[in-house]
Design an enzyme around this catalytic site. Sequence first.
Site, short mmCIF file in Angstrom:
data_model
loop_
_atom_site.label_atom_id
_atom_site.label_comp_id
_atom_site.label_asym_id
_atom_site.label_seq_id
_atom_site.Cartn_x
_atom_site.Cartn_y
_atom_site.Cartn_z
N SER A 66 0.95 -1.25 0.19
CA SER A 66 0.14 0.19 -0.25
C SER A 66 0.88 1.46 -0.19
O SER A 66 0.25 2.36 -0.31
CB SER A 66 -1.01 0.01 1.09
OG SER A 66 -2.11 -0.85 1.14
N LYS A 69 0.58 3.52 -2.94
CA LYS A 69 -0.92 4.33 -3.01
C LYS A 69 -0.38 5.69 -2.94
O LYS A 69 -1.14 6.69 -3.31
CB LYS A 69 -1.89 3.88 -1.97
CG LYS A 69 -2.54 2.67 -2.15
CD LYS A 69 -3.32 2.14 -0.93
CE LYS A 69 -3.80 0.76 -1.04
NZ LYS A 69 -4.50 0.33 0.17
N TYR A 193 -3.97 -2.29 -10.29
CA TYR A 193 -4.08 -2.20 -8.72
C TYR A 193 -3.06 -3.31 -8.10
O TYR A 193 -2.28 -2.74 -7.39
CB TYR A 193 -5.41 -2.01 -8.12
CG TYR A 193 -5.34 -2.14 -6.68
CD1 TYR A 193 -4.87 -0.95 -5.98
CD2 TYR A 193 -5.57 -3.29 -6.00
CE1 TYR A 193 -5.10 -1.13 -4.61
CE2 TYR A 193 -5.54 -3.22 -4.71
CZ TYR A 193 -5.18 -2.07 -3.72
OH TYR A 193 -5.51 -1.94 -2.42
N TYR A 245 -4.29 3.33 8.05
CA TYR A 245 -5.43 2.75 8.16
C TYR A 245 -6.09 3.08 9.63
O TYR A 245 -6.00 4.47 10.16
CB TYR A 245 -5.49 1.47 8.17
CG TYR A 245 -5.00 0.94 6.85
CD1 TYR A 245 -5.12 1.43 5.69
CD2 TYR A 245 -3.75 0.08 6.92
CE1 TYR A 245 -4.62 0.98 4.76
CE2 TYR A 245 -3.18 -0.18 5.65
CZ TYR A 245 -3.52 0.22 4.58
OH TYR A 245 -2.77 -0.20 3.52
N VAL A 263 1.35 -3.62 3.88
CA VAL A 263 1.30 -4.97 4.67
C VAL A 263 2.53 -5.91 4.30
O VAL A 263 2.68 -7.12 5.02
CB VAL A 263 -0.07 -5.81 4.30
CG1 VAL A 263 -1.27 -5.21 4.93
CG2 VAL A 263 -0.17 -6.08 2.90
#
Length: 311
Positions: A66, A69, A193, A245, A263
Amino acid sequence: MSNQLLDRVVAEIADEMAQRADRGEVASYIPELARVDPKAFGLAVIGADGHVAAAGDADVPFSIQSISKVFTLTLALGKAGDRLWRRVGREPSGSAFNSIVQLERERGIPRNPFINAGAIAVTDLILSGHQPREALGEILRFMQFLAGDSSIAIDEAVAKSEQRTGFRNAALANYMKSFGVLDNPVEYTLGVYFHHCAIAMSCRQLAMAGRFLAHNGQNPSTGLNVVSSERARRINALMLTCGHYDGSGEFAYRVGLPGKSGVGGGILAVAPGRASIAVWAPGLDAAGNSHLGRVALEGLTKRMGWSIFGV
């Protein structure tokens, strides 16, 4: 900032982390990530003058997941500007990174660009007008450009592993498609993605790629502007409030820097005006963030006095 002090602090933190027994749990829901050595630890810090302080496994590539992103958000803002915010919000989610409940309540608009649904919507915007291979090539070339390293590549085994097991992400994408948030075929958007999340980088490469966020949108070594200072500031703000998060508040409380986790166990953190930092420790906490990565960054900001909230 003394480079000798930084070198010493980074070496001390790596030694301390090597001796810790509490390492968290490696991500097991992506089979390829479950194989990573939980004892791994790397840290790289790049100062404004280009000095690199690195220790441990700082040159071992890992799946950035992530953290990608941050860079897809930067690309999408370059393409669409503030139009991007019509399809994705800017608020912390308070839910798991792959939650579908919030999407239903908010009519398919993801809460922010760093939860999975938000990043899928951002990826869809980058894909529009391109073939999936072209869009993925653009993302990868952007990462290589920022890091100054053309060897950065996608780990195809991780990408395939995610595609085989990414049912929750497929559900999120199909749900957004039903609300008209996605423009492209779901399988194309998800393919791009999964592949950009599977980019592999070392701490050194990742810290290099993030330097523009620490220096008002500019690469201090080349003087080239990647984004405007305002855009860099806003990306940093989103990293601070949404980058971990449902652990974003805890990270801000303990570390006090904008950061983005993945992760795969990596964290990219930004000390504005001072340094770009990347840490890797594969074991995760309950919120899905690197446990020792956060502990190491907390130690670094304390010893260097880098928290954005004061010394």
